[in-house]
Design a protein around this motif. Structure first.
Motif, PDB file in Angstrom:
ATOM      1  N   LEU A 149      37.621  38.434  39.322  1.00 27.12           N
ATOM      2  CA  LEU A 149      36.670  37.631  40.093  1.00 27.12           C
ATOM      3  C   LEU A 149      35.666  38.546  40.787  1.00 27.12           C
ATOM      4  O   LEU A 149      35.979  39.689  41.126  1.00 27.12           O
ATOM      5  CB  LEU A 149      37.414  36.804  41.155  1.00 27.12           C
ATOM      6  N   ASP A 150      34.481  38.048  41.009  1.00 29.53           N
ATOM      7  CA  ASP A 150      33.442  38.809  41.707  1.00 29.53           C
ATOM      8  C   ASP A 150      33.547  38.511  43.203  1.00 29.53           C
ATOM      9  O   ASP A 150      32.850  37.649  43.731  1.00 29.53           O
ATOM     10  CB  ASP A 150      32.064  38.402  41.158  1.00 29.53           C
ATOM     11  N   LEU A 151      34.478  39.194  43.870  1.00 31.24           N
ATOM     12  CA  LEU A 151      34.774  38.926  45.277  1.00 31.24           C
ATOM     13  C   LEU A 151      33.932  39.809  46.197  1.00 31.24           C
ATOM     14  O   LEU A 151      33.768  40.996  45.935  1.00 31.24           O
ATOM     15  CB  LEU A 151      36.259  39.143  45.554  1.00 31.24           C
ATOM     16  N   HIS A 152      33.446  39.191  47.282  1.00 31.77           N
ATOM     17  CA  HIS A 152      32.638  39.899  48.278  1.00 31.77           C
ATOM     18  C   HIS A 152      33.266  39.710  49.652  1.00 31.77           C
ATOM     19  O   HIS A 152      33.707  38.610  49.991  1.00 31.77           O
ATOM     20  CB  HIS A 152      31.212  39.331  48.307  1.00 31.77           C
ATOM     21  N   PRO A 153      33.282  40.763  50.486  1.00 29.15           N
ATOM     22  CA  PRO A 153      33.801  40.605  51.845  1.00 29.15           C
ATOM     23  C   PRO A 153      32.834  39.766  52.682  1.00 29.15           C
ATOM     24  O   PRO A 153      31.621  39.973  52.651  1.00 29.15           O
ATOM     25  CB  PRO A 153      33.899  42.041  52.376  1.00 29.15           C
TER      26      PRO A 153
END
Length: 98
Positions: free
Chosen positions: A54-58
């Motif tokens: 997944l393209d996870l961002h904080p």
């Protein structure tokens, strides 16, 4: 008093995109009030690893005391990120009145 939690979100999976901080906080708090303990635990299950990942961002989320207390009742190993992803993705579909 508010606390801040950093979660990892797939922003593209949120139907209307990532809302600004105040709206994001309202959505999460309101949606958490609507979930019973069983639903909360179910939605806080860790996401399975995917290929491609997944393209996870904080992302920061401000939370009021009641919401933080509720999060602290989750058992060790629960995923607050998965829970917040679910809440932000479904708040619009439920007709969450902001």
């Amino acid at each position: 008093m508010q606390s801040y939690v950093v979660v990892r979100l797939d922003i593209d999976a949120i139907p209307d995109g990532l809302p600004p901080m105040p709206e994001r906080s309202r959505r999460v708090s309101k949606s958490m009030q609507e979930l019973d303990d069983k639903e909360l635990l179910e939605r806080a299950k860790r996401r399975s690893r995917s290929n491609p990942p997944l393209d996870l961002h904080p992302v920061n989320i401000a939370m009021d005391e009641a919401t933080m207390r509720r999060l602290q009742t989750l058992p060790h190993g629960s995923s607050i990120s998965a829970l917040v992803q679910y809440l932000l993705s479904t708040a619009i579909n439920k007709g969450c009145d902001l």
